[in-house]
Design a protein around this motif. Structure first.
Motif, PDB file in Angstrom:
ATOM      1  N   LEU A 182       0.852  -1.191   0.000  1.00  0.00           N
ATOM      2  CA  LEU A 182       0.000   0.000   0.000  1.00  0.00           C
ATOM      3  C   LEU A 182       0.883   1.235   0.000  1.00  0.00           C
ATOM      4  O   LEU A 182       1.720   1.414   0.886  1.00  0.00           O
ATOM      5  CB  LEU A 182      -0.906   0.018   1.231  1.00  0.00           C
ATOM      6  CG  LEU A 182      -1.815  -1.190   1.470  1.00  0.00           C
ATOM      7  CD1 LEU A 182      -2.612  -0.998   2.759  1.00  0.00           C
ATOM      8  CD2 LEU A 182      -2.755  -1.409   0.287  1.00  0.00           C
ATOM      9  N   LYS A 183       0.663   2.126  -0.969  1.00  0.00           N
ATOM     10  CA  LYS A 183       1.400   3.377  -1.064  1.00  0.00           C
ATOM     11  C   LYS A 183       0.417   4.543  -1.063  1.00  0.00           C
ATOM     12  O   LYS A 183      -0.666   4.444  -1.630  1.00  0.00           O
ATOM     13  CB  LYS A 183       2.254   3.422  -2.332  1.00  0.00           C
ATOM     14  CG  LYS A 183       3.328   2.343  -2.411  1.00  0.00           C
ATOM     15  CD  LYS A 183       4.119   2.452  -3.714  1.00  0.00           C
ATOM     16  CE  LYS A 183       5.178   1.369  -3.814  1.00  0.00           C
ATOM     17  NZ  LYS A 183       5.950   1.470  -5.091  1.00  0.00           N
ATOM     18  N   GLY A 184       0.817   5.645  -0.446  1.00  0.00           N
ATOM     19  CA  GLY A 184      -0.022   6.832  -0.407  1.00  0.00           C
ATOM     20  C   GLY A 184      -1.023   6.835   0.729  1.00  0.00           C
ATOM     21  O   GLY A 184      -1.865   7.724   0.800  1.00  0.00           O
ATOM     22  N   PHE A 185      -0.910   5.855   1.623  1.00  0.00           N
ATOM     23  CA  PHE A 185      -1.797   5.757   2.772  1.00  0.00           C
ATOM     24  C   PHE A 185      -1.074   6.167   4.055  1.00  0.00           C
ATOM     25  O   PHE A 185       0.161   6.121   4.128  1.00  0.00           O
ATOM     26  CB  PHE A 185      -2.308   4.325   2.935  1.00  0.00           C
ATOM     27  CG  PHE A 185      -3.252   3.876   1.863  1.00  0.00           C
ATOM     28  CD1 PHE A 185      -4.612   4.130   1.962  1.00  0.00           C
ATOM     29  CD2 PHE A 185      -2.780   3.178   0.762  1.00  0.00           C
ATOM     30  CE1 PHE A 185      -5.489   3.704   0.973  1.00  0.00           C
ATOM     31  CE2 PHE A 185      -3.647   2.748  -0.232  1.00  0.00           C
ATOM     32  CZ  PHE A 185      -5.003   3.018  -0.127  1.00  0.00           C
ATOM     33  N   LYS A 186      -1.832   6.540   5.064  1.00  0.00           N
ATOM     34  CA  LYS A 186      -1.265   6.820   6.376  1.00  0.00           C
ATOM     35  C   LYS A 186      -0.521   5.602   6.907  1.00  0.00           C
ATOM     36  O   LYS A 186       0.591   5.696   7.415  1.00  0.00           O
ATOM     37  CB  LYS A 186      -2.371   7.238   7.344  1.00  0.00           C
ATOM     38  CG  LYS A 186      -1.951   7.332   8.806  1.00  0.00           C
ATOM     39  CD  LYS A 186      -0.923   8.415   9.049  1.00  0.00           C
ATOM     40  CE  LYS A 186      -0.607   8.544  10.535  1.00  0.00           C
ATOM     41  NZ  LYS A 186       0.419   9.569  10.799  1.00  0.00           N
ATOM     42  N   TYR A 187      -1.161   4.434   6.790  1.00  0.00           N
ATOM     43  CA  TYR A 187      -0.542   3.190   7.227  1.00  0.00           C
ATOM     44  C   TYR A 187      -0.152   2.394   5.984  1.00  0.00           C
ATOM     45  O   TYR A 187      -0.965   1.688   5.395  1.00  0.00           O
ATOM     46  CB  TYR A 187      -1.511   2.388   8.110  1.00  0.00           C
ATOM     47  CG  TYR A 187      -2.007   3.181   9.294  1.00  0.00           C
ATOM     48  CD1 TYR A 187      -1.143   3.534  10.331  1.00  0.00           C
ATOM     49  CD2 TYR A 187      -3.335   3.612   9.355  1.00  0.00           C
ATOM     50  CE1 TYR A 187      -1.592   4.281  11.412  1.00  0.00           C
ATOM     51  CE2 TYR A 187      -3.791   4.355  10.433  1.00  0.00           C
ATOM     52  CZ  TYR A 187      -2.911   4.694  11.457  1.00  0.00           C
ATOM     53  OH  TYR A 187      -3.360   5.445  12.515  1.00  0.00           O
ATOM     54  N   SER A 188       1.087   2.550   5.575  1.00  0.00           N
ATOM     55  CA  SER A 188       1.567   1.877   4.379  1.00  0.00           C
ATOM     56  C   SER A 188       1.970   0.440   4.708  1.00  0.00           C
ATOM     57  O   SER A 188       2.237   0.096   5.863  1.00  0.00           O
ATOM     58  CB  SER A 188       2.758   2.637   3.786  1.00  0.00           C
ATOM     59  OG  SER A 188       3.818   2.717   4.733  1.00  0.00           O
ATOM     60  N   LEU A 189       2.006  -0.386   3.698  1.00  0.00           N
ATOM     61  CA  LEU A 189       2.464  -1.764   3.830  1.00  0.00           C
ATOM     62  C   LEU A 189       3.430  -2.073   2.703  1.00  0.00           C
ATOM     63  O   LEU A 189       3.325  -1.487   1.611  1.00  0.00           O
ATOM     64  CB  LEU A 189       1.290  -2.747   3.762  1.00  0.00           C
ATOM     65  CG  LEU A 189       0.305  -2.807   4.935  1.00  0.00           C
ATOM     66  CD1 LEU A 189      -0.815  -3.801   4.618  1.00  0.00           C
ATOM     67  CD2 LEU A 189       1.010  -3.200   6.223  1.00  0.00           C
ATOM     68  N   TYR A 190       4.324  -3.014   2.955  1.00  0.00           N
ATOM     69  CA  TYR A 190       5.232  -3.457   1.891  1.00  0.00           C
ATOM     70  C   TYR A 190       5.347  -4.975   1.951  1.00  0.00           C
ATOM     71  O   TYR A 190       5.814  -5.542   2.945  1.00  0.00           O
ATOM     72  CB  TYR A 190       6.614  -2.835   2.038  1.00  0.00           C
ATOM     73  CG  TYR A 190       7.572  -3.279   0.946  1.00  0.00           C
ATOM     74  CD1 TYR A 190       7.430  -2.800  -0.357  1.00  0.00           C
ATOM     75  CD2 TYR A 190       8.583  -4.201   1.216  1.00  0.00           C
ATOM     76  CE1 TYR A 190       8.284  -3.225  -1.368  1.00  0.00           C
ATOM     77  CE2 TYR A 190       9.444  -4.619   0.209  1.00  0.00           C
ATOM     78  CZ  TYR A 190       9.284  -4.126  -1.081  1.00  0.00           C
ATOM     79  OH  TYR A 190      10.123  -4.558  -2.074  1.00  0.00           O
ATOM     80  N   LYS A 191       4.853  -5.608   0.907  1.00  0.00           N
ATOM     81  CA  LYS A 191       4.963  -7.062   0.745  1.00  0.00           C
ATOM     82  C   LYS A 191       4.393  -7.826   1.944  1.00  0.00           C
ATOM     83  O   LYS A 191       4.975  -8.796   2.431  1.00  0.00           O
ATOM     84  CB  LYS A 191       6.420  -7.472   0.498  1.00  0.00           C
ATOM     85  CG  LYS A 191       7.074  -6.853  -0.723  1.00  0.00           C
ATOM     86  CD  LYS A 191       6.470  -7.364  -2.023  1.00  0.00           C
ATOM     87  CE  LYS A 191       7.211  -6.816  -3.238  1.00  0.00           C
ATOM     88  NZ  LYS A 191       6.649  -7.287  -4.525  1.00  0.00           N
TER      89      LYS A 191
END
Length: 215
Positions: free
Chosen positions: A167-176
């Motif tokens: 998730l990109k561009g969110f307050k709480y991002s995630l990566y993989k």
């Protein structure tokens, strides 16, 4: 301007008539599912097709559609598919894409869930559920969407385990991030930028954007 395929189903009017007018004006093909014809009649826009088992559409609305050149496709009441799916099956056979559905979110959670599941089943049609206050879509690769900072979003697994959620561009991002359970991770995130990106390596997630609703 990119043309869409626009379906209005029979769960009732959620948005303003002006919203439905704007959507029909963007459409190259329009379909009413059963009592969804009522909204088309209210905006005086005969759809190209009216289909369903007609267990809820008013007789006068069906006659109005027929008198105005709408093609009527009548199905038996005892069938495996809900009316919305009949439209999606038809569009898949016609090799159509960019399908927007309204009138599928009502007051029956079983019907709502079934319609959301259909987004995944017919993902090849690039379908979304869209009303003035909400947008629901599916991601099996990568999707970039416009957003408003602080607007509320939720991203949830649907179906098999999800691997590599980013998730990109969110307050709480995630990566993989892997989602191999049905816990509530993904609920009530919110946009931090004017554009967000959702991607997965494998699996399917749904996104729910609450339009103009702040976190």
């Amino acid at each position: 301007m990119k043309k869409i395929i626009y379906i209005i189903s029979g769960a009732g009017q959620r948005s303003s008539l002006n919203f439905y007018k704007q959507m029909t004006n963007k459409a190259s093909l329009t379909i009413a599912c059963d009592s969804g014809i009522e909204i088309f009649k209210k905006i005086n826009f005969p759809p190209n097709y009216l289909m369903g088992d007609f267990d809820s559409a008013k007789t006068e609305d069906i006659l109005w559609a027929k008198e105005n050149g709408t093609i009527i496709l009548d199905f038996p009441k005892e069938k495996d598919e809900i009316d919305t799916e009949l439209a999606l099956i038809f569009l898949r056979k016609e090799k159509k894409k960019d399908v927007i559905l309204s009138g599928v979110l009502g007051n029956r959670i079983d019907q709502e869930l079934a319609n959301i599941f259909l987004l995944a089943e017919y993902i090849d049609l690039n379908p979304i559920i869209f009303e003035e206050d909400i947008k629901i879509g599916v991601v099996n690769k990568k999707v970039t969407e416009e957003a408003i900072p602080e607007e509320s979003w939720s991203i949830l697994r649907i179906g098999e385990p999800v691997y590599g959620l980013t998730l990109k561009g969110f307050k709480y991002s995630l990566y993989k991030k892997n989602l191999d359970n049905f816990k509530s991770l993904g609920i009530s995130n919110y946009a931090a930028e004017n554009q967000v990106e959702i991607s997965v390596d494998n699996g399917i997630v749904i996104y729910i954007r609450w339009i103009n609703k702040r976190h």
